[in-house]
Design an enzyme around this catalytic site. Structure first.
Site, PDB file in Angstrom:
ATOM      1  CG  LEU A 252      46.890 -16.627 -32.815  1.00 35.20           C
ATOM      2  CD1 LEU A 252      47.034 -15.203 -32.288  1.00 35.20           C
ATOM      3  CD2 LEU A 252      48.004 -17.513 -32.297  1.00 35.20           C
TER       4      LEU A 252
ATOM      5  CE1 TYR B   5      40.003 -25.759 -26.254  1.00 35.72           C
ATOM      6  CE2 TYR B   5      41.347 -26.422 -24.371  1.00 35.72           C
ATOM      7  CZ  TYR B   5      41.112 -25.581 -25.444  1.00 35.72           C
ATOM      8  OH  TYR B   5      41.981 -24.559 -25.711  1.00 35.72           O
TER       9      TYR B   5
ATOM     10  CE  LYS C 209      42.831 -25.405 -28.764  1.00 34.66           C
ATOM     11  NZ  LYS C 209      43.234 -24.308 -29.671  1.00 34.66           N
TER      12      LYS C 209
ATOM     13  CG  ASN D 176      45.601 -22.092 -17.029  1.00 34.60           C
ATOM     14  OD1 ASN D 176      44.446 -22.078 -17.413  1.00 34.60           O
ATOM     15  ND2 ASN D 176      46.104 -23.086 -16.302  1.00 34.60           N
TER      16      ASN D 176
ATOM     17  CG  HIS E  33      57.689  27.606   3.174  1.00 34.34           C
ATOM     18  ND1 HIS E  33      56.969  27.426   2.027  1.00 34.34           N
ATOM     19  CD2 HIS E  33      56.919  27.132   4.200  1.00 34.34           C
ATOM     20  CE1 HIS E  33      55.800  26.870   2.316  1.00 34.34           C
ATOM     21  NE2 HIS E  33      55.750  26.680   3.631  1.00 34.34           N
TER      22      HIS E  33
ATOM     23  CB  VAL F 124      62.405  26.410   5.969  1.00 28.41           C
ATOM     24  CG1 VAL F 124      62.187  25.077   6.692  1.00 28.41           C
ATOM     25  CG2 VAL F 124      61.276  27.381   6.298  1.00 28.41           C
TER      26      VAL F 124
END
Length: 372
Positions: A53, A103, A107, A132, A279, A282
């Protein structure tokens, strides 16, 4: 199984190591920028598989492309030949290997070294020309536009977009790692060049808009469709850039003498989630809907649900408690209420199939009344 990972401190390397750490049958041998290239021969001798990698994509000088990509790969190949082993190598190349730039050329040079290793030494080689890659732990202003946009939007920093209509090709880190591990465990095919699927295409402008929508959802409470595909992957990536101080955020809370009502989450097409308290003694509700439906789940306490058909007058009641989880669903055309019949505060989770619209609430007051 001993696995050598060059570039183990990088974005892809960190994710790969995290996944491999979940397996008891894998021992990782790391190789980082701090290690001398001369160590490769020693490390390769112990390796059963190599994830190559390491590489350079933002050098100080163009010459570093050659030393960091082509020359390093050649040194790895030489170390494998010297070991006498047919060690498989998986290499993260780039889609730019097809382009005529420094680049891409470096590669391609690395790929050529690995092709020679395969042809002359019979070591299995798997080349991944990745577009990407995005995901957690990618470095802002270095690895990808996704990382930069996530970081800047979360921290209220500006983002630069030269052409909002420009398309970018993306693959998600978890999909990349899944394909890597599948290749290590036993390649799914004998193809030299391996693709990662799915691949996504999105414009730079749409990417920024989607990430801003994630940010805005905290105030609107309207979630994006984050359950599948690109939006799921982008959301997982976006939240990974949240600093710990931003792990929490407030939501609206409405209180009256009956208890409280809190909205949690809204969707564009599947309603909203809330909870309320009541409550002892209620009663809440006392209304009906023509189209809206709701699901109630008592989390704590004891409840009596009452229903009456608004035309026939048919009456029905039922009882649930937080000790025995049970969904109670309201039915259109039946007025309904819920009463706390216990001695402690009752907490009830609520899902409604539509987001509340104050202009068209589809909520009509009508007491259930006492059973005849």
């Amino acid at each position: 199984m001993k696995v050598l990972i060059t570039g183990s401190n990088g974005f892809v390397g960190k994710n790969l190591i995290a996944h491999l750490a979940e397996r008891a049958d894998i021992e990782v041998i790391p190789f980082t920028r701090e290690d001398s290239v001369s160590r490769l021969q020693e490390l390769v001798r112990d390796a059963d598989f190599v994830f190559h990698l390491a590489g350079v994509n933002r050098p100080q000088t163009p010459e570093e492309f050659i030393t960091g990509n082509t020359d390093l790969t050649q040194a790895l190949c030489d170390a494998i030949v010297a070991s006498g082993k047919l060690t498989p190598v998986l290499y993260t190349s780039s889609s730019q290997a097809e382009l005529d730039n420094p680049y891409g050329s470096s590669k391609r040079g690395a790929e050529s070294a690995l092709l020679a290793l395969k042809e002359q030494h019979n070591s299995p080689v798997y080349l991944f020309r990745l577009p990407n890659v995005f995901g957690k732990w990618s470095r802002p202003n270095y690895n990808s536009a996704v990382a930069t946009f996530c970081h800047n939007i979360i921290h209220d920093l500006p983002i630069q977009i030269n052409d909002p209509e420009a398309l970018i090709n993306l693959v998600y880190i978890d999909d990349v790692i899944a394909q890597f591990v599948a290749t290590m465990d036993g390649p799914l095919s004998n193809e030299l060049f391996v693709n990662v699927e799915p691949q996504y295409r999105i414009t730079v402008g749409a990417l920024a808009e989607q990430l801003r929508a994630f940010r805005n959802s905290r105030s609107s409470l309207i979630t994006e469709p984050v359950g599948a595909g690109l939006v799921r992957a982008l959301y997982a990536t976006y939240v990974s850039y949240l600093p710990p101080a931003s792990f929490t955020y407030g939501v609206p809370k409405y209180a009256d003498p009956r208890g409280t009502f809190v909205e949690m989450l809204k969707t564009r097409d599947s309603g909203q989630f809330s909870y309320f308290t009541a409550h002892p003694g209620v009663t809440r509700g006392g209304h009906y809907h023509h189209s809206k439906t709701e699901k109630f789940l008592v989390i704590r306490g004891k409840a009596c649900f009452r229903f009456r058909h608004i035309l026939s007058g048919e009456y029905y009641e039922l009882f649930t408690t937080g000790d025995e989880p049970e969904i109670v669903e309201t039915v259109t055309g039946w007025t309904h209420d819920i009463t706390n019949i216990g001695d402690e505060e009752m907490i009830v989770m609520l899902w409604a199939n539509e987001v509340f619209d104050r202009l068209r609430p589809d909520t009509y007051a009508r007491p259930v009344g006492i059973q005849a």
